[in-house]
Scaffold this motif. Structure first.
Motif, PDB file in Angstrom:
ATOM      1  N   LEU A 352       0.836  -1.198   0.000  1.00  0.00           N
ATOM      2  CA  LEU A 352       0.000   0.000   0.000  1.00  0.00           C
ATOM      3  C   LEU A 352       0.873   1.251   0.000  1.00  0.00           C
ATOM      4  CD1 LEU A 352      -3.003  -0.805   2.359  1.00  0.00           C
ATOM      5  CD2 LEU A 352      -2.764  -1.158  -0.110  1.00  0.00           C
ATOM      6  N   GLY A 353       0.432   2.228  -0.770  1.00  0.00           N
ATOM      7  CA  GLY A 353       1.144   3.504  -0.824  1.00  0.00           C
ATOM      8  C   GLY A 353       2.199   3.587  -1.900  1.00  0.00           C
ATOM      9  N   HIS A 354       2.439   2.492  -2.627  1.00  0.00           N
ATOM     10  CA  HIS A 354       3.471   2.494  -3.661  1.00  0.00           C
ATOM     11  C   HIS A 354       2.845   2.748  -5.029  1.00  0.00           C
ATOM     12  CE1 HIS A 354       6.438   1.141  -0.818  1.00  0.00           C
ATOM     13  NE2 HIS A 354       5.661   0.122  -0.472  1.00  0.00           N
ATOM     14  N   VAL A 355       3.551   3.491  -5.848  1.00  0.00           N
ATOM     15  CA  VAL A 355       3.096   3.738  -7.218  1.00  0.00           C
ATOM     16  C   VAL A 355       3.368   2.488  -8.035  1.00  0.00           C
ATOM     17  CG1 VAL A 355       3.375   5.156  -9.278  1.00  0.00           C
ATOM     18  CG2 VAL A 355       3.539   6.189  -6.999  1.00  0.00           C
ATOM     19  N   ALA A 356       2.373   2.060  -8.786  1.00  0.00           N
ATOM     20  CA  ALA A 356       2.516   0.839  -9.582  1.00  0.00           C
ATOM     21  C   ALA A 356       3.623   0.996 -10.622  1.00  0.00           C
ATOM     22  CB  ALA A 356       1.194   0.510 -10.267  1.00  0.00           C
ATOM     23  N   ARG A 357       4.447  -0.053 -10.754  1.00  0.00           N
ATOM     24  CA  ARG A 357       5.499  -0.050 -11.753  1.00  0.00           C
ATOM     25  C   ARG A 357       4.966  -0.625 -13.054  1.00  0.00           C
ATOM     26  NH1 ARG A 357       8.480  -1.507  -7.060  1.00  0.00           N
ATOM     27  NH2 ARG A 357       8.006  -3.699  -7.369  1.00  0.00           N
ATOM     28  N   PRO A 358       5.530  -0.197 -14.214  1.00  0.00           N
ATOM     29  CA  PRO A 358       5.099  -0.784 -15.496  1.00  0.00           C
ATOM     30  C   PRO A 358       5.317  -2.288 -15.477  1.00  0.00           C
ATOM     31  CG  PRO A 358       6.464   1.161 -15.865  1.00  0.00           C
ATOM     32  CD  PRO A 358       6.541   0.842 -14.394  1.00  0.00           C
ATOM     33  N   ARG A 359       4.426  -3.018 -16.094  1.00  0.00           N
ATOM     34  CA  ARG A 359       4.499  -4.466 -16.088  1.00  0.00           C
ATOM     35  C   ARG A 359       4.922  -5.003 -17.439  1.00  0.00           C
ATOM     36  NH1 ARG A 359      -1.267  -4.362 -13.355  1.00  0.00           N
ATOM     37  NH2 ARG A 359      -0.659  -4.063 -11.196  1.00  0.00           N
ATOM     38  N   ARG A 360       5.754  -6.034 -17.410  1.00  0.00           N
ATOM     39  CA  ARG A 360       6.113  -6.740 -18.637  1.00  0.00           C
ATOM     40  C   ARG A 360       5.177  -7.929 -18.785  1.00  0.00           C
ATOM     41  NH1 ARG A 360       8.888 -11.236 -19.686  1.00  0.00           N
ATOM     42  NH2 ARG A 360       9.512 -11.463 -17.484  1.00  0.00           N
ATOM     43  N   LEU A 361       4.392  -7.917 -19.860  1.00  0.00           N
ATOM     44  CA  LEU A 361       3.440  -8.995 -20.066  1.00  0.00           C
ATOM     45  C   LEU A 361       4.155 -10.217 -20.631  1.00  0.00           C
ATOM     46  CD1 LEU A 361       0.364  -7.140 -21.550  1.00  0.00           C
ATOM     47  CD2 LEU A 361       0.948  -7.600 -19.173  1.00  0.00           C
ATOM     48  N   HIS A 362       3.761 -11.370 -20.138  1.00  0.00           N
ATOM     49  CA  HIS A 362       4.331 -12.619 -20.630  1.00  0.00           C
ATOM     50  C   HIS A 362       3.723 -12.939 -22.000  1.00  0.00           C
ATOM     51  CE1 HIS A 362       5.937 -14.292 -16.638  1.00  0.00           C
ATOM     52  NE2 HIS A 362       5.655 -12.993 -16.474  1.00  0.00           N
ATOM     53  N   ALA A 363       4.484 -13.612 -22.820  1.00  0.00           N
ATOM     54  CA  ALA A 363       3.969 -13.963 -24.137  1.00  0.00           C
ATOM     55  C   ALA A 363       2.884 -15.021 -24.026  1.00  0.00           C
ATOM     56  CB  ALA A 363       5.117 -14.486 -25.016  1.00  0.00           C
ATOM     57  N   ASP A 364       2.988 -15.898 -23.040  1.00  0.00           N
ATOM     58  CA  ASP A 364       1.995 -16.968 -22.893  1.00  0.00           C
ATOM     59  C   ASP A 364       1.036 -16.597 -21.783  1.00  0.00           C
ATOM     60  OD1 ASP A 364       3.812 -19.276 -20.777  1.00  0.00           O
ATOM     61  OD2 ASP A 364       4.077 -17.119 -21.066  1.00  0.00           O
ATOM     62  N   ALA A 365      -0.194 -16.282 -22.131  1.00  0.00           N
ATOM     63  CA  ALA A 365      -1.200 -15.874 -21.158  1.00  0.00           C
ATOM     64  C   ALA A 365      -2.011 -17.039 -20.644  1.00  0.00           C
ATOM     65  CB  ALA A 365      -2.126 -14.835 -21.794  1.00  0.00           C
ATOM     66  N   ASP A 366      -1.511 -18.272 -20.840  1.00  0.00           N
ATOM     67  CA  ASP A 366      -2.281 -19.444 -20.422  1.00  0.00           C
ATOM     68  C   ASP A 366      -1.754 -20.043 -19.137  1.00  0.00           C
ATOM     69  OD1 ASP A 366      -0.804 -22.013 -22.570  1.00  0.00           O
ATOM     70  OD2 ASP A 366       0.082 -20.487 -21.267  1.00  0.00           O
TER      71      ASP A 366
END
Length: 369
Positions: A352-366
């Motif tokens: 709580l209280g932290h700014v969200a960091r950019p996320r690296r999306l995985h190639a496999d969403a399964d």
């Protein structure tokens, strides 16, 4: 307590099966992979605490008194209110708090505050609790069971929401109520300073609420906790094995969303019902804590939910307690419960209280790695 990734689902209960005789040991495997074992003896885990081993038979005996889910709703609510009121009273002796009722955006709530005051670091933070109870019961006393130890240990304000339930109401009434409360709190708190968590139905509703926020373009909270229920319907190995491990035998049908009056008429494929069905939606989820036990019928759903969140690039922390059943931490005397409370408090304190960091999306969403 163990902390694992998604590879544990198939292990639950299998190593503990001990046939009582050679005749009973004749198991079979059907073409679809269904395994049959005429009779088996399953000892309780020797990896749990002595307190849990002593408590487990008493817990099963008490649970056997519960009305079936088809019982008149007043009977079920009275039964669970008695059970949860007793738990809440025991908790207050261990975890001192003050409690008062409040209406927020037209929705009833119980506000739970630590008796020794909110910690300075938490004065700008708040937790929202969404109680369990099959979307049928659990209001007030059930919410207090989930809120008291967290408010006291964490020295943080917890608001337990009395959202609308079945059979009087149907989806998305509960999501409507949670969003109304959340929007009201956004006038006082930053999204990053709000956490939401719940157990069982409350764990499912927590995920549904975040999906609803994303759908309605409302900023997501800083972190969430989905306990004993998560992003998907109850299914997988544990939905069949857990009833056996809890003395109920192997079911001919396992309880799922379609059996709950609250979801009457809802589309089970709707991502607002099962957010795990939408990788794009999951990619926008905040850090998520998942809690379950090896004798919880939701274990497989939890393991799969963690894998889907991780595949979507979300920080998803899964904790599984050996030998523990559905909503095990509702009883405060167990060492495993104390461990769970501490895990919850520490997770929200970190996030709580932290700014969200950019996320690296995985190639496999399964769910693959």
């Amino acid at each position: 307590m163990i902390r694992i990734a998604a590879s544990l689902a198939a292990l639950v209960g299998l190593l503990a099966l001990h046939p009582a005789s050679a005749q009973e040991a004749r198991a079979g495997v059907q073409p679809d992979g269904t395994v049959t074992a005429p009779a088996s003896r399953v000892p309780y885990s020797d990896l749990t605490s002595p307190e849990a081993r002593a408590f487990f038979p008493r817990m099963l005996a008490e649970g056997a008194k519960a009305p079936p889910i088809t019982a008149p709703i007043a009977e079920s609510r009275a039964f669970y209110d008695r059970m949860n009121s007793d738990r809440a009273a025991r908790m207050q002796k261990l975890y001192p708090v003050t409690i008062h009722a409040q209406t927020i955006a037209g929705v009833g709530a119980d506000v739970v505050l630590p008796a020794n005051g909110v910690a300075p670091a938490n004065r700008h933070r708040v937790l929202i609790n969404l109680h369990g109870g099959a979307f049928l019961w659990g209001a007030h006393s059930g919410g207090l069971v989930e809120s008291i130890p967290i408010a006291s240990l964490g020295r943080i304000k917890v608001i337990s929401v009395d959202y609308r339930q079945g059979p009087e109401h149907t989806f998305p009434a509960a999501s409507d109520d949670v969003e109304a409360v959340y929007r009201a709190l956004l006038k006082q708190y930053r999204p990053a300073d709000i956490g939401i968590y719940g157990c069982s139905a409350g764990g499912i509703l927590t995920a549904e609420a975040v999906a609803r926020f994303i759908h309605d373009r409302v900023p997501v909270p800083g972190a969430i906790g989905t306990f004993c229920g998560s992003l998907l319907d109850l299914s997988g190995d544990s939905a069949w094995v857990a009833p056996l491990l809890n003395g109920q035998g192997v079911p001919t049908h396992h309880l799922g969303i379609g059996d709950l009056p609250y979801f009457r008429g809802a589309d089970p494929n709707d991502p607002l019902v099962q957010p795990g069905r939408s990788p794009a939606l999951l990619a926008k989820f905040p850090p998520t804590l998942l809690i379950t036990g090896t004798r919880d019928m939701a274990l497989s759903s939890k393991v799969r939910s963690q894998a889907l969140l991780q595949a979507a690039g979300v920080e998803a922390e899964l904790h599984v307690w050996e030998g523990m059943w559905h909503s095990f931490f509702s009883d405060p005397e167990l060492p495993e419960s104390r461990q769970a409370y501490r895990t919850i408090v520490e997770f929200f304190d970190r996030h709580l209280g932290h700014v969200a960091r950019p996320r690296r999306l995985h190639a496999d969403a399964d769910g693959g790695r």
